[in-house]
Design an enzyme around this catalytic site. Structure first.
Site, PDB file in Angstrom:
ATOM      1  N   THR A   1      10.704  -3.679   1.461  1.00  0.00           N
ATOM      2  CA  THR A   1       9.962  -4.667   2.225  1.00  0.00           C
ATOM      3  C   THR A   1      10.699  -5.996   2.082  1.00  0.00           C
ATOM      4  OG1 THR A   1       7.768  -5.604   2.624  1.00  0.00           O
ATOM      5  CG2 THR A   1       8.373  -5.196   0.315  1.00  0.00           C
TER       6      THR A   1
ATOM      7  N   ARG B   1       0.812  -1.215   0.000  1.00  0.00           N
ATOM      8  CA  ARG B   1       0.000   0.000   0.000  1.00  0.00           C
ATOM      9  C   ARG B   1       0.850   1.271   0.000  1.00  0.00           C
ATOM     10  NH1 ARG B   1      -5.231  -1.357   3.832  1.00  0.00           N
ATOM     11  NH2 ARG B   1      -5.546  -3.489   3.112  1.00  0.00           N
ATOM     12  N   SER B   2       2.155   1.095  -0.034  1.00  0.00           N
ATOM     13  CA  SER B   2       3.036   2.254   0.002  1.00  0.00           C
ATOM     14  C   SER B   2       2.764   3.260  -1.115  1.00  0.00           C
ATOM     15  CB  SER B   2       4.496   1.805  -0.032  1.00  0.00           C
ATOM     16  OG  SER B   2       4.838   1.133   1.166  1.00  0.00           O
TER      17      SER B   2
ATOM     18  N   GLY C   1      -2.115  -3.962  12.430  1.00  0.00           N
ATOM     19  CA  GLY C   1      -0.872  -3.317  12.046  1.00  0.00           C
ATOM     20  C   GLY C   1      -1.045  -2.092  11.164  1.00  0.00           C
TER      21      GLY C   1
ATOM     22  N   TYR D   1      -1.725  -6.871   8.401  1.00  0.00           N
ATOM     23  CA  TYR D   1      -2.451  -5.781   7.769  1.00  0.00           C
ATOM     24  C   TYR D   1      -3.792  -6.232   7.211  1.00  0.00           C
ATOM     25  CZ  TYR D   1       2.223  -3.694   7.827  1.00  0.00           C
ATOM     26  OH  TYR D   1       3.452  -3.219   8.209  1.00  0.00           O
TER      27      TYR D   1
ATOM     28  N   GLY E   1       6.321 -14.493  18.739  1.00  0.00           N
ATOM     29  CA  GLY E   1       7.127 -14.739  17.556  1.00  0.00           C
ATOM     30  C   GLY E   1       8.519 -14.162  17.720  1.00  0.00           C
TER      31      GLY E   1
ATOM     32  N   ASP F   1      10.187   1.240  10.744  1.00  0.00           N
ATOM     33  CA  ASP F   1       9.229   0.320  11.375  1.00  0.00           C
ATOM     34  C   ASP F   1       9.210   0.529  12.885  1.00  0.00           C
ATOM     35  OD1 ASP F   1       8.393  -0.918   9.025  1.00  0.00           O
ATOM     36  OD2 ASP F   1       9.933  -2.480   9.141  1.00  0.00           O
TER      37      ASP F   1
ATOM     38  N   LYS G   1      15.321  -6.135   3.466  1.00  0.00           N
ATOM     39  CA  LYS G   1      15.704  -5.199   4.526  1.00  0.00           C
ATOM     40  C   LYS G   1      17.141  -5.399   5.002  1.00  0.00           C
ATOM     41  CE  LYS G   1      10.959  -4.456   6.084  1.00  0.00           C
ATOM     42  NZ  LYS G   1      10.018  -4.474   7.227  1.00  0.00           N
TER      43      LYS G   1
ATOM     44  N   ASN H   1      14.407  -0.312   6.063  1.00  0.00           N
ATOM     45  CA  ASN H   1      13.226  -0.290   5.205  1.00  0.00           C
ATOM     46  C   ASN H   1      13.131   1.007   4.409  1.00  0.00           C
ATOM     47  OD1 ASN H   1      12.383   1.537   7.201  1.00  0.00           O
ATOM     48  ND2 ASN H   1      10.262   0.836   7.116  1.00  0.00           N
TER      49      ASN H   1
END
Length: 276
Positions: free
Chosen positions: A63, A18-19, A235, A214, A125, A102, A67, A88
């Site tokens: 992305t 979506r950037s 997110g 997302y 995680g 981020d 990275k 990023n």
């Protein structure tokens, strides 16, 4: 007005990003005739693709899986990029400056939800996103962070990072998380992960949940927090605020300088995200 300036987001896969919508909304408000596109680039092609950019390129958003490659390509790294080993955002020029927005995006998102500090926190995680989450929690004053992972050895690098940040990182398994209450839980698990009854145990003492996925909202974890009477956020806030910090980098040269009309810029980016 600056013209002929090019930017893009690279990664693989990249079609879901979506950037482009977020950045285009920002540059419209700022009156900048800048082009922001997307390009599918795998890790094996990153270096030659980067070398092929001409002087019209102002910067790149990166992305997965780029990275760490971007961090290696940068001559200068900001504090968050140094801590995480991940970049990023690349600002191009005589030197390549690498940033990890981020971390700041997650901090800003939590503060937007009323979380000003989190002395005790939990991360679900232990992958790459968990590293940024740990640095963000340190910036929020965390002194103890439990990292719940399927493989205890996966937490080793986070323990070392925590030591450098003054944060005690406590490893735990999904079947034996600590019963201690925390102010924040950050879930970095793949979207749709269902922990069954374990999710309810985590939710009972988990504070505010930020599930960094997302899509696929609400997630099974979010449902668990709802059953426990807790608060859960997706997110999207992190995505929005890390993009705003990227715009700061591309326009101002670093993420600590506010944009002209920043409130209006952020509102436009938020509308672009919701309307996508």
């Amino acid at each position: 007005m600056l013209t002929g300036t090019r930017l893009a987001v690279w990664g693989d896969p990249i079609a879901h990003s979506r950037s482009p919508q977020l950045h285009a909304a920002a540059y419209r408000v700022l009156g900048l005739d800048w082009e922001y596109g997307r390009r599918r680039v795998g890790e094996d092609r990153f270096d030659p693709e980067l070398a092929g950019l001409d002087a019209t390129w102002r910067g790149l958003s990166l992305t997965m899986p780029l990275k760490h490659a971007a961090a290696r390509a940068a001559q200068v790294l900001d504090r968050h990029a140094q801590a995480t080993g991940a970049v990023n955002t690349l600002l191009l020029g005589e030197e390549r400056h690498g940033f990890n927005t981020d971390v700041g995006g997650l901090v800003r998102s939590l503060r937007e939800q009323g979380v000003e500090e989190a002395p005790a926190a939990r991360i679900l995680g232990a992958g790459a996103t968990a590293t940024s989450a740990l640095v963000a929690l340190a910036d929020l004053g965390a002194r103890r962070v439990e990292v719940v992972a399927r493989r205890p050895e996966a937490v080793t690098a986070l323990i070392a990072l925590g030591e450098s940040l003054g944060v005690a990182v406590i490893p735990a398994g999904f079947d034996d998380p600590s019963p201690g209450r925390v102010q924040v839980t950050i879930a970095t698990l793949p979207g749709g992960t269902d922990l069954g009854a374990g999710a309810d145990r985590l939710a009972a003492a988990g504070g505010v949940l930020v599930d960094v996925v997302y899509g696929h909202w609400p997630t099974p974890l979010a449902h668990a927090w709802e059953r426990a009477g807790g608060v859960a956020f997706s997110g999207h806030g992190m995505l929005l605020h890390q993009a705003l910090l990227q715009v700061r980098v591309f326009v101002c040269g670093e993420p600590g300088t506010a944009l002209p009309e920043e409130t209006t810029v952020l509102a436009a980016m938020r509308r672009a995200l919701v309307g996508d």
